[in-house]
Motif scaffolding. Sequence first.
Motif, short mmCIF file in Angstrom:
data_model
loop_
_atom_site.label_atom_id
_atom_site.label_comp_id
_atom_site.label_asym_id
_atom_site.label_seq_id
_atom_site.Cartn_x
_atom_site.Cartn_y
_atom_site.Cartn_z
N PRO A 214 0.79 -1.22 0.00
CA PRO A 214 0.00 0.00 0.00
C PRO A 214 0.83 1.28 0.00
N MET A 215 2.11 1.19 0.37
CA MET A 215 2.95 2.39 0.30
C MET A 215 3.17 2.83 -1.15
N PHE A 216 2.94 1.92 -2.10
CA PHE A 216 2.99 2.27 -3.51
C PHE A 216 1.59 2.51 -4.08
N SER A 217 0.66 1.62 -3.77
CA SER A 217 -0.67 1.69 -4.40
C SER A 217 -1.58 2.73 -3.76
N ARG A 218 -1.50 2.92 -2.44
CA ARG A 218 -2.38 3.86 -1.73
C ARG A 218 -1.60 4.58 -0.62
N PRO A 219 -0.57 5.35 -0.98
CA PRO A 219 0.28 5.93 0.07
C PRO A 219 -0.45 6.90 0.98
N ARG A 220 -1.34 7.72 0.44
CA ARG A 220 -2.01 8.70 1.29
C ARG A 220 -3.04 8.03 2.20
N ALA A 221 -3.70 7.01 1.69
CA ALA A 221 -4.63 6.25 2.53
C ALA A 221 -3.88 5.54 3.64
N LEU A 222 -2.71 5.00 3.32
CA LEU A 222 -1.89 4.35 4.35
C LEU A 222 -1.44 5.36 5.39
N ALA A 223 -1.05 6.54 4.95
CA ALA A 223 -0.66 7.57 5.92
C ALA A 223 -1.80 7.88 6.87
N ARG A 224 -3.03 7.95 6.37
CA ARG A 224 -4.19 8.21 7.25
C ARG A 224 -4.36 7.09 8.27
N VAL A 225 -4.19 5.86 7.82
CA VAL A 225 -4.29 4.71 8.74
C VAL A 225 -3.24 4.82 9.84
N LEU A 226 -2.02 5.18 9.47
CA LEU A 226 -0.95 5.30 10.46
C LEU A 226 -1.22 6.43 11.44
N LEU A 227 -1.75 7.54 10.95
CA LEU A 227 -2.08 8.65 11.84
C LEU A 227 -3.19 8.27 12.82
N GLU A 228 -4.18 7.54 12.34
CA GLU A 228 -5.24 7.08 13.23
C GLU A 228 -4.72 6.09 14.25
N ALA A 229 -3.79 5.22 13.84
CA ALA A 229 -3.20 4.27 14.77
C ALA A 229 -2.39 4.99 15.84
N ALA A 230 -1.69 6.05 15.45
CA ALA A 230 -0.91 6.84 16.41
C ALA A 230 -1.85 7.47 17.44
N GLY A 231 -3.00 7.93 16.98
CA GLY A 231 -3.98 8.49 17.90
C GLY A 231 -4.52 7.47 18.87
#
Length: 234
Positions: A214-231
């Motif tokens: 997903p870092m290639f296919s959906r990088p911005r969506a993955l970034a959102r998932v990581l930000l939510e996980a950090a929260g």
Amino acid sequence: MTNFVLVAGAWLGSWAWSEVLPDLRAAGHVVHPLTLSGLADKQGVQAGQQTHVDDITDHVDRLGLRDVVLVGHSYAGIPVGQAAERIGDRLARVVFVDSNVPADGESFVSSWPEGRAQVEAAIEGNDGFWPPLTAADCAGQELDDEQIARFLAGATPHPGATLTEPAVLRGPLGSLPATYVKCLLDGAEPNGDVARLLTGERWELVTMETGHWPMFSRPRALARVLLEAAGAGR
């Protein structure tokens, strides 16, 4: 402020996260994409699995990082899970992205019985390294031709000992605060080990409608998932 430590899977290095970094940084966080020993800009060096665990923990120790979200993709979930135990209260959360997870005394290949002989033979025939994938291996994972070309151009042989050496866990993996990201084009359900961990109170499941990278296919969506996980780790 969260310190994201990002570790990509087999054959990949820190470069694989380049399209994920901007959104994490724009949200005010510090991002540490790592290259493990023997890969990418550190390629050609023989390394074992514990070398990769040390790569991660040494980075956290050297910089004195706290509020750490460790992210492991694919193979890297195995060393990341072990490192998450070892950094103790500096860990905010561990995120496994469509990854393997460590089991004490078990290796990457022992958790993949249907492909073990094939992987071991490929390592033996390639001077101790696992050869990178081909374009055909990337089919059906929501990667366009340009993304596949980028993947293949950056991929380097993976140190074989990291795949055959056993993990060493100091406690139950289910006690870690964790998010598991399942990429649905690579299989609709997590494997049995992950499914059992997800029954615990400290693990959560997130799904993405994309393939294994997903870092290639959906990088911005993955970034959102990581930000939510950090929260969720606060």
